[in-house]
Design a protein around this motif. Structure first.
Motif, PDB file in Angstrom:
ATOM      1  N   GLY A   1      28.276  52.432 -22.582  1.00 22.57           N
ATOM      2  CA  GLY A   1      29.028  52.902 -23.737  1.00 22.57           C
ATOM      3  C   GLY A   1      28.518  52.258 -25.007  1.00 22.57           C
ATOM      4  O   GLY A   1      28.096  51.095 -25.000  1.00 22.57           O
ATOM      5  N   VAL A   2      28.531  53.042 -26.095  1.00 18.76           N
ATOM      6  CA  VAL A   2      28.143  52.531 -27.405  1.00 18.76           C
ATOM      7  C   VAL A   2      29.368  51.868 -28.021  1.00 18.76           C
ATOM      8  O   VAL A   2      30.472  52.421 -27.987  1.00 18.76           O
ATOM      9  CB  VAL A   2      27.630  53.667 -28.326  1.00 18.76           C
TER      10      VAL A   2
ATOM     11  N   SER B   1      26.111  59.564 -32.398  1.00 22.99           N
ATOM     12  CA  SER B   1      26.317  58.323 -31.647  1.00 22.99           C
ATOM     13  C   SER B   1      25.779  58.454 -30.227  1.00 22.99           C
ATOM     14  O   SER B   1      25.118  57.542 -29.709  1.00 22.99           O
ATOM     15  CB  SER B   1      27.806  57.967 -31.613  1.00 22.99           C
ATOM     16  N   ALA B   2      26.032  59.599 -29.596  1.00 19.89           N
ATOM     17  CA  ALA B   2      25.535  59.825 -28.235  1.00 19.89           C
ATOM     18  C   ALA B   2      24.010  59.853 -28.216  1.00 19.89           C
ATOM     19  O   ALA B   2      23.384  59.278 -27.326  1.00 19.89           O
ATOM     20  CB  ALA B   2      26.110  61.119 -27.681  1.00 19.89           C
ATOM     21  N   LEU B   3      23.420  60.506 -29.198  1.00 19.92           N
ATOM     22  CA  LEU B   3      21.961  60.580 -29.284  1.00 19.92           C
ATOM     23  C   LEU B   3      21.369  59.185 -29.477  1.00 19.92           C
ATOM     24  O   LEU B   3      20.375  58.829 -28.836  1.00 19.92           O
ATOM     25  CB  LEU B   3      21.544  61.511 -30.419  1.00 19.92           C
ATOM     26  N   TYR B   4      22.005  58.390 -30.325  1.00 21.41           N
ATOM     27  CA  TYR B   4      21.572  57.003 -30.519  1.00 21.41           C
ATOM     28  C   TYR B   4      21.639  56.235 -29.193  1.00 21.41           C
ATOM     29  O   TYR B   4      20.685  55.548 -28.809  1.00 21.41           O
ATOM     30  CB  TYR B   4      22.454  56.316 -31.573  1.00 21.41           C
TER      31      TYR B   4
ATOM     32  N   ARG C   1      16.881  55.065 -23.161  1.00 22.55           N
ATOM     33  CA  ARG C   1      15.524  55.509 -22.801  1.00 22.55           C
ATOM     34  C   ARG C   1      14.478  54.505 -23.254  1.00 22.55           C
ATOM     35  O   ARG C   1      13.522  54.228 -22.521  1.00 22.55           O
ATOM     36  CB  ARG C   1      15.249  56.888 -23.396  1.00 22.55           C
ATOM     37  N   ASN C   2      14.653  53.948 -24.448  1.00 21.62           N
ATOM     38  CA  ASN C   2      13.721  52.918 -24.946  1.00 21.62           C
ATOM     39  C   ASN C   2      13.707  51.695 -24.042  1.00 21.62           C
ATOM     40  O   ASN C   2      12.704  50.980 -23.970  1.00 21.62           O
ATOM     41  CB  ASN C   2      14.074  52.494 -26.375  1.00 21.62           C
ATOM     42  N   ALA C   3      14.832  51.441 -23.366  1.00 16.93           N
ATOM     43  CA  ALA C   3      14.936  50.289 -22.469  1.00 16.93           C
ATOM     44  C   ALA C   3      14.480  50.630 -21.051  1.00 16.93           C
ATOM     45  O   ALA C   3      14.611  49.817 -20.141  1.00 16.93           O
ATOM     46  CB  ALA C   3      16.384  49.783 -22.452  1.00 16.93           C
TER      47      ALA C   3
END
Length: 167
Positions: free
Chosen positions: A61-62, A118-121, A127-129
């Motif tokens: 969760g963000v 926010s979801a896209l972030y 994905r970057n991780a």
């Protein structure tokens, strides 16, 4: 009617007035899932629903709205969770993500989606991780573009409740 939609109304998650949303858009109504899920019965109900419907290795969760949802789903599913910071910190480990998501199938949970920013972030950070992240479960989709925004990036949006069900 959707039972969760009924509970959102019961826990007064829908308010009317003049509001500015996180996306910057103006709205005549506000969907306050953050306050509604401070009720443990409602939070547990949402967590059970997500844990039973979706397969994942880790739920994320963000901050802020997605964190209590991720923790609750983690407990319901007995699987790990991760927290995605709103921004990278400039001290300590400086990590945007708390939790090990690399090479894991991660389900992102959100309280409310509007534009999908926010979801896209969150998905981008996962994905970057090194995570496999292509699904977002939101408690309420305001039906204002998030689905299309996410689909363009190969991400599925799965709302538990659509705002049209509670307006």
């Amino acid at each position: 009617m959707n039972a969760l939609a009924d509970l959102l109304i019961q826990y007064k998650a829908l308010e009317f007035g003049d509001f500015t949303l996180a996306s910057g858009a103006k709205s005549r109504y506000y969907v306050d899932v953050k306050t509604a899920i401070t009720n443990p019965d409602f939070l547990a109900r949402i967590a059970q629903e997500i844990a039973q419907r979706y397969e994942f290795d880790i739920v994320a969760g963000v901050a802020v709205g997605g964190v209590p949802l991720a923790v609750a789903v983690s407990l319901a599913a007995k699987k790990p969770f991760a927290i995605i910071r709103a921004e990278e910190k400039d001290h300590g480990k400086k990590s945007v993500i708390i939790g090990d998501v690399a090479k894991k199938n991660v389900l992102l949970v959100e309280d409310v989606t509007t534009s999908g920013g926010s979801a896209l972030y969150g998905i981008s950070m996962l994905r970057n991780a090194g995570a496999t992240a292509d699904r977002v479960v939101t408690v309420v989709d305001r039906e204002q573009g998030a689905k299309d925004t996410l689909e363009k990036q190969g991400i599925g949006l799965f709302p538990l409740v659509r705002v049209s069900e509670i307006l």
